[in-house]
Design a protein around this motif. Sequence first.
Motif, PDB file in Angstrom:
ATOM      1  N   THR A 142       0.865  -1.179   0.000  1.00  0.00           N
ATOM      2  CA  THR A 142       0.000   0.000   0.000  1.00  0.00           C
ATOM      3  C   THR A 142       0.898   1.224   0.000  1.00  0.00           C
ATOM      4  N   LEU A 229      -4.371  -9.665  -5.166  1.00  0.00           N
ATOM      5  CA  LEU A 229      -4.016  -8.258  -5.003  1.00  0.00           C
ATOM      6  C   LEU A 229      -2.511  -8.069  -5.047  1.00  0.00           C
ATOM      7  N   LEU A 232      -2.283  -1.613  -3.239  1.00  0.00           N
ATOM      8  CA  LEU A 232      -3.462  -1.056  -2.578  1.00  0.00           C
ATOM      9  C   LEU A 232      -3.272   0.442  -2.383  1.00  0.00           C
ATOM     10  N   MET A 246      -8.341  -1.855  -4.646  1.00  0.00           N
ATOM     11  CA  MET A 246      -7.757  -3.184  -4.793  1.00  0.00           C
ATOM     12  C   MET A 246      -7.362  -3.440  -6.247  1.00  0.00           C
ATOM     13  N   THR A 248      -5.174  -5.794  -8.752  1.00  0.00           N
ATOM     14  CA  THR A 248      -4.542  -7.102  -8.851  1.00  0.00           C
ATOM     15  C   THR A 248      -3.324  -7.048  -9.767  1.00  0.00           C
ATOM     16  N   LEU A 449     -11.449  -1.800  -0.827  1.00  0.00           N
ATOM     17  CA  LEU A 449     -11.183  -2.699   0.287  1.00  0.00           C
ATOM     18  C   LEU A 449     -12.229  -2.540   1.390  1.00  0.00           C
TER      19      LEU A 449
END
Length: 587
Positions: A142, A229, A232, A246, A248, A449
């Motif tokens: 993230t 994922l 983020l 999210m 991928t 999320l």
Amino acid sequence: MTGVRQIFRCTRRLSQISESGTKVANQFARHTSTQARQKIMEDENGKKIFLSPFGEFTPSEMLVQEYIWKNATKFANNIALECSVTGRKYTYSEAKDATNYIGRSLINMGLRKGDVVALISPNYPEAILGTIGILEADLIVTTVNPTYTSDEIKRQLKIANAKAVITVAEIAPIVLQASRDILASGGHLVVIEDGSGPIPDGTVPFKDLIARGKTLPPITSYQMSPNDLAVLPFSSGTTGLPKGVMLTHNNLVSNMQMVEQTCEEKMWQTTTADFQEVLPLILPFFHIFGLNGMVLPRIASGAKLITVPKFTPELFISVLMKHKVTGLYIVPPILLFLNACTYIKKQVYESMHHFISGAAPLSQTDVENFYQKYQLSPDQLKLCQGYGLTETSPVVTLDVGDSKPGSVGRNIVGCEVRLVDPSTNEDISEQGQVGEIWVRGPHVMKGYLNNESATNEMIVENGWLKTGDIAYYDKDSNFFITDRMKELIKVKGFQVPPAEMEAVLRSHPDIQEAAVIGVPDERCGEIPKAFVVTTKGSKVTEDDIKDFIKSKVSEYKQLRGGVTFINEIPKNASGKILRSKLRNECI
């Protein structure tokens, strides 16, 4: 990519979205002989869908790290990353090995598949290596704005459920305060030594991840699948507080491939024995435009990236003077800086062939001013726009050098687009008529999320993502962004796009930057109000500006809300004007 906002609000898994897109493609199979010439197709439900004019696309089943390193051996000895401040350099061979070592160390720390690691750093080579290393360990990264306050960082760490953090020494005390809960539960804080001072006691030096990783068992296979994922990032979407988008591996790799296939090396070239692109990384790496719009695809093609931790005129100019830069990824404020700067000479552009601008609309006036100032032509240096969102990984449309002035180009390979009237919810199929952009494709996010309601508001009926951006198209299917739906000013029912007004204001010789918002009015509903930054020494008055606008726009667009002189237009890290902040100051 204008409005590089986040487009990953999907209730379905990516495989389901991809399946949906495949079904649409199959429904149009009978038209394949003419598809390249057609602008709009109609599906069995009467939806008018813009198919990409650049051909068909089949996503590859690859992880991000597999995709970006697939050709690394071809340019193993070329410089991949170089810091403009510290001078640290990594060849492609060194960078690839380092990310694997970092991944090994993260696994050795106890992190396991699917755990989230926060990356909080300005643009340093190690931030890029850390991000890829996180993916190497089957983890999720993230990305966090390094200018956030401790409370803002803590909020994102909590929502993302981060298990570890990688940051830099300069902001380590702030991050340490924000991550106490993580550390209390056995998590780790890794600190990149950026030269600003010592790292806090009890933290892990970033260089140790590489050093220790060399002695640990190599990572030879991955547990993650392409539908898992990878990244983020956080975005507010069309409304509300920031939400975890999210994305991928498939989303990110698909978008990189979609852009590359659309461009067919018309823009950036793959490294050869005789040539290597040299690109300063000015855009913030934590933002999707910087991450998957620039860094990862350019690593995949073997470019040399010069990391710029913080944009300052002195540092930026020195990078342009020192390196034979071949092009720039920019946001509109950077072009405004180039137009105003008196220290940059035409010679620095001699090695450049492209500028790519995104994250906010770029005024054609500003483009013309650039060409005029430096006595350049589009044939010598192309200045192209793109459009996208965080939720679309990010690119939706792109000008590959053959679009109309002011256009963000056409939808890239594999990306379907609709224009929908927000008031009637009916599809638009007339040139020049504005509507909200809806997007579908393998690059559309999996969802927000732990926020099903926000996801459902964003992604509707068969995987179509509602962007909240208003646009129209011309006879050649070039798209033109007019504004955000929530930022449109309505005067007696007439729409006044702030971006249009801002472009007009910037054409005034005494105005450096401008922002326009709507303020409440009993008679008209809303009226436009301007905030302007004037050039140094200017004595222009509010009445002067109002009179100037009167000669440029329709009656209902006049600045009846007034003009306020300020020292700086508030913007976020990607260059978008924070009109909501200006609006709050007027309440």
